[in-house]
Design a protein around this motif. Structure first.
Motif, PDB file in Angstrom:
ATOM      1  N   CYS A   1       0.802  -1.227   0.000  1.00  0.00           N
ATOM      2  CA  CYS A   1       0.000   0.000   0.000  1.00  0.00           C
ATOM      3  C   CYS A   1       0.833   1.275   0.000  1.00  0.00           C
ATOM      4  N   GLY A   2       2.136   1.175   0.204  1.00  0.00           N
ATOM      5  CA  GLY A   2       2.960   2.372   0.205  1.00  0.00           C
ATOM      6  C   GLY A   2       2.532   3.359   1.266  1.00  0.00           C
ATOM      7  N   THR A   3       2.282   4.598   0.861  1.00  0.00           N
ATOM      8  CA  THR A   3       1.895   5.647   1.806  1.00  0.00           C
ATOM      9  C   THR A   3       0.382   5.723   2.015  1.00  0.00           C
ATOM     10  N   GLY A   4      -0.345   4.741   1.512  1.00  0.00           N
ATOM     11  CA  GLY A   4      -1.773   4.648   1.794  1.00  0.00           C
ATOM     12  C   GLY A   4      -2.686   5.380   0.841  1.00  0.00           C
ATOM     13  N   LEU A   5      -2.158   5.915  -0.268  1.00  0.00           N
ATOM     14  CA  LEU A   5      -3.008   6.615  -1.229  1.00  0.00           C
ATOM     15  C   LEU A   5      -4.105   5.701  -1.779  1.00  0.00           C
ATOM     16  N   SER A   6      -3.774   4.433  -1.966  1.00  0.00           N
ATOM     17  CA  SER A   6      -4.743   3.468  -2.515  1.00  0.00           C
ATOM     18  C   SER A   6      -5.544   2.779  -1.414  1.00  0.00           C
ATOM     19  N   THR A   7      -5.231   3.074  -0.160  1.00  0.00           N
ATOM     20  CA  THR A   7      -5.923   2.458   0.980  1.00  0.00           C
ATOM     21  C   THR A   7      -7.065   3.333   1.466  1.00  0.00           C
TER      22      THR A   7
ATOM     23  N   GLY B   1      -4.070  -1.749   5.250  1.00  0.00           N
ATOM     24  CA  GLY B   1      -2.964  -1.603   4.315  1.00  0.00           C
ATOM     25  C   GLY B   1      -1.796  -2.453   4.760  1.00  0.00           C
ATOM     26  N   ILE B   2      -1.256  -3.252   3.856  1.00  0.00           N
ATOM     27  CA  ILE B   2      -0.100  -4.109   4.131  1.00  0.00           C
ATOM     28  C   ILE B   2       1.111  -3.510   3.431  1.00  0.00           C
ATOM     29  N   GLU B   3       2.167  -3.195   4.189  1.00  0.00           N
ATOM     30  CA  GLU B   3       3.350  -2.552   3.601  1.00  0.00           C
ATOM     31  C   GLU B   3       4.614  -2.982   4.352  1.00  0.00           C
ATOM     32  N   PRO B   4       5.615  -3.544   3.645  1.00  0.00           N
ATOM     33  CA  PRO B   4       6.839  -3.991   4.308  1.00  0.00           C
ATOM     34  C   PRO B   4       7.830  -2.877   4.626  1.00  0.00           C
ATOM     35  N   ASN B   5       7.721  -1.735   3.933  1.00  0.00           N
ATOM     36  CA  ASN B   5       8.693  -0.667   4.137  1.00  0.00           C
ATOM     37  C   ASN B   5       8.256   0.215   5.306  1.00  0.00           C
ATOM     38  N   ASP B   6       9.087   0.309   6.333  1.00  0.00           N
ATOM     39  CA  ASP B   6       8.725   1.037   7.556  1.00  0.00           C
ATOM     40  C   ASP B   6       8.486   2.519   7.298  1.00  0.00           C
ATOM     41  N   ASP B   7       9.301   3.124   6.454  1.00  0.00           N
ATOM     42  CA  ASP B   7       9.174   4.552   6.161  1.00  0.00           C
ATOM     43  C   ASP B   7       7.862   4.850   5.444  1.00  0.00           C
ATOM     44  N   MET B   8       7.543   4.039   4.445  1.00  0.00           N
ATOM     45  CA  MET B   8       6.289   4.234   3.704  1.00  0.00           C
ATOM     46  C   MET B   8       5.083   4.013   4.626  1.00  0.00           C
ATOM     47  N   ARG B   9       5.161   2.981   5.440  1.00  0.00           N
ATOM     48  CA  ARG B   9       4.034   2.669   6.329  1.00  0.00           C
ATOM     49  C   ARG B   9       3.830   3.770   7.372  1.00  0.00           C
ATOM     50  N   LYS B  10       4.905   4.348   7.884  1.00  0.00           N
ATOM     51  CA  LYS B  10       4.804   5.441   8.852  1.00  0.00           C
ATOM     52  C   LYS B  10       4.090   6.640   8.241  1.00  0.00           C
TER      53      LYS B  10
ATOM     54  N   ALA C   1       1.981   6.517   5.781  1.00  0.00           N
ATOM     55  CA  ALA C   1       0.583   6.098   5.608  1.00  0.00           C
ATOM     56  C   ALA C   1      -0.200   6.292   6.908  1.00  0.00           C
ATOM     57  N   GLU C   2       0.380   5.884   8.016  1.00  0.00           N
ATOM     58  CA  GLU C   2      -0.292   6.009   9.317  1.00  0.00           C
ATOM     59  C   GLU C   2      -0.511   7.472   9.684  1.00  0.00           C
TER      60      GLU C   2
ATOM     61  N   ARG D   1     -11.198   3.533  10.709  1.00  0.00           N
ATOM     62  CA  ARG D   1     -11.564   2.349   9.922  1.00  0.00           C
ATOM     63  C   ARG D   1     -10.428   1.894   9.009  1.00  0.00           C
ATOM     64  N   VAL D   2      -9.362   2.677   8.947  1.00  0.00           N
ATOM     65  CA  VAL D   2      -8.215   2.354   8.102  1.00  0.00           C
ATOM     66  C   VAL D   2      -6.998   2.141   8.990  1.00  0.00           C
ATOM     67  N   THR D   3      -6.393   0.962   8.906  1.00  0.00           N
ATOM     68  CA  THR D   3      -5.204   0.653   9.690  1.00  0.00           C
ATOM     69  C   THR D   3      -4.116   0.093   8.767  1.00  0.00           C
ATOM     70  N   PHE D   4      -2.900   0.077   9.279  1.00  0.00           N
ATOM     71  CA  PHE D   4      -1.761  -0.400   8.492  1.00  0.00           C
ATOM     72  C   PHE D   4      -0.939  -1.372   9.327  1.00  0.00           C
ATOM     73  N   GLN D   5      -0.378  -2.366   8.665  1.00  0.00           N
ATOM     74  CA  GLN D   5       0.485  -3.316   9.358  1.00  0.00           C
ATOM     75  C   GLN D   5       1.594  -3.803   8.438  1.00  0.00           C
ATOM     76  N   LYS D   6       2.662  -4.226   9.054  1.00  0.00           N
ATOM     77  CA  LYS D   6       3.818  -4.711   8.311  1.00  0.00           C
ATOM     78  C   LYS D   6       3.537  -6.106   7.787  1.00  0.00           C
ATOM     79  N   GLY D   7       3.940  -6.364   6.558  1.00  0.00           N
ATOM     80  CA  GLY D   7       3.746  -7.687   5.983  1.00  0.00           C
ATOM     81  C   GLY D   7       4.209  -7.720   4.540  1.00  0.00           C
ATOM     82  N   LEU D   8       4.354  -8.915   4.020  1.00  0.00           N
ATOM     83  CA  LEU D   8       4.703  -9.127   2.622  1.00  0.00           C
ATOM     84  C   LEU D   8       3.479  -9.649   1.876  1.00  0.00           C
ATOM     85  N   SER D   9       3.502  -9.524   0.574  1.00  0.00           N
ATOM     86  CA  SER D   9       2.347  -9.962  -0.212  1.00  0.00           C
ATOM     87  C   SER D   9       2.097 -11.457  -0.091  1.00  0.00           C
TER      88      SER D   9
END
Length: 263
Positions: free
Chosen positions: A51-57, A69-78, A80-81, A88-96
Motif C-alpha cells: 500500500c505504500g503511503t496509503g493513497l490506494s488504501t 494496508g499491508i506494507e513492508p517498508n517502515d518509512d512508507m508505512r509510517k 501512511a499512518e 476504519r483504516v489501519t496499516f500493518q507490516k507484511g509481505l504480499s
C-alpha cells in the motif's frame, strides 16, 4: 522461472515516502465502482497490499467497514499512518505472500502500482487463502508516462530509458514482473473462477514543478543520479522541456489498467 524477490524491491523506497505521497496520484473512484460491480455490496474488509503511503488504501474509508494496508517498508508505512486519520483504516507490516491475516477474511484485495515487485505464484496463493468465497482481487497500475504533452512524454521516456539502464545495471538490482502478463499469470494459476482486464482513467492537477517531481519519482532518476552523476545533465534537459511546455497549472490524465479476478 519466477525471479526471486529481494529486499531491495521494497527497501529502495526508504527516505522517499513524503515525496512519494505528495506527488503520486490518488486512484480514481472508477476503480472502486468496478470492484463493487463484481462484489455486489459494500465490503466488510478490504486489504490493500503493497500500500505504500496509503493513497490506494484511504479511498476505501467511506466504503468498507474496515480497510487494512499491508506494507513492508517502515518509512512508507509510517507516512501512511500519519496521513490516514480514520479509525476504519489501519496499516500493518507484511509481505504480499505472508500477510499474517486469517483465511477467508477479506471481501476485496487490491494491489496498486506494486504487483510488479511481488513474487507472483506465492502471492496469488496467499491472496486466494485470505479472500472469502466470491471475494474480488483487483490489481491496477497507471500507465507511464501519463498523458501530458507529447513532447514532454517523449522526453520523459528517453530519460527513463537512460536512468533505468543505469539503475538495473547495478549488482543485485530490484527485480520486476512484466505488467502485461498479469492476466495470463492469474489464469495460469488456475484457482480464480473468472479473470478479466479492464481500464479507466483519473485526472490530476499539476504544475511544471510537480511534473518534474513526478518524473523523478517514476523514472529511476533519483537512483541513477546516485550511481552516475552524468545523468544529471539529462535530467536538466528534461526539466527544460517541462518548463517550456508546462507554464501553467494543467490537468494530467492517468490511464489505468486493471486485472480483476473472483475467488
Amino acid at each position: 522461472m519466477e525471479k526471486t524477490v529481494n529486499k531491495k524491491n521494497f527497501e529502495q523506497w526508504s527516505g522517499l515516502s513524503e515525496a512519494y505521497h505528495d506527488i503520486r496520484p490518488t486512484p480514481p473512484e472508477a476503480i472502486i465502482k468496478i470492484i463493487l460491480a463484481w462484489l455486489g455490496k459494500n465490503p466488510d474488509v478490504v486489504v490493500d497490499v503493497g500500500c505504500g503511503t496509503g493513497l490506494s488504501t484511504v479511498i476505501w474509508k467511506d466504503v468498507a467497514a474496515k480497510t487494512i494496508g499491508i506494507e513492508p517498508n517502515d518509512d512508507m508505512r509510517k507516512t501512511a499512518e500519519e496521513n490516514a486519520a480514520d479509525g476504519r483504516v489501519t496499516f500493518q507490516k507484511g509481505l504480499s505472500n505472508e500477510m499474517n491475516l486469517p483465511a477467508d477474511y477479506a471481501d476485496v484485495i487490491t494491489v496498486s502500482q506494486a504487483f510488479h515487485w511481488m513474487d507472483i505464484d506465492s502471492t496469488l496463493d496467499e491472496f486466494y487463502r485470505v479472500l472469502k468465497k466470491d471475494g474480488v482481487l483487483a490489481i491496477y497500475d497507471f500507465a507511464l508516462p501519463p498523458i501530458i504533452d507529447w513532447e514532454v512524454e517523449k522526453a520523459f521516456l528517453q530519460l527513463r530509458t537512460k536512468c533505468s539502464e543505469i539503475y538495473y545495471a547495478q549488482e543485485a538490482p530490484p527485480v520486476l514482473n512484466d505488467k502485461n502478463t498479469y492476466c495470463s499469470r492469474i489464469k495460469l494459476h488456475d484457482k480464480f473462477r473468472y479473470v478479466r482486464e479492464a481500464a479507466c482513467h483519473g485526472i490530476g492537477k499539476y504544475t511544471a514543478q510537480s511534473v518534474m517531481k513526478f518524473a523523478l519519482s517514476t523514472s529511476n532518476a533519483l537512483y541513477a543520479m546516485e550511481i552516475d552523476s552524468k545523468i544529471k545533465k539529462d535530467v536538466e534537459e528534461f526539466f527544460d522541456v517541462v518548463r517550456a511546455k508546462c507554464s501553467n497549472e494543467l490537468e494530467i490524465i492517468f490511464p489505468y489498467a486493471i486485472v480483476i479476478a473472483v475467488k
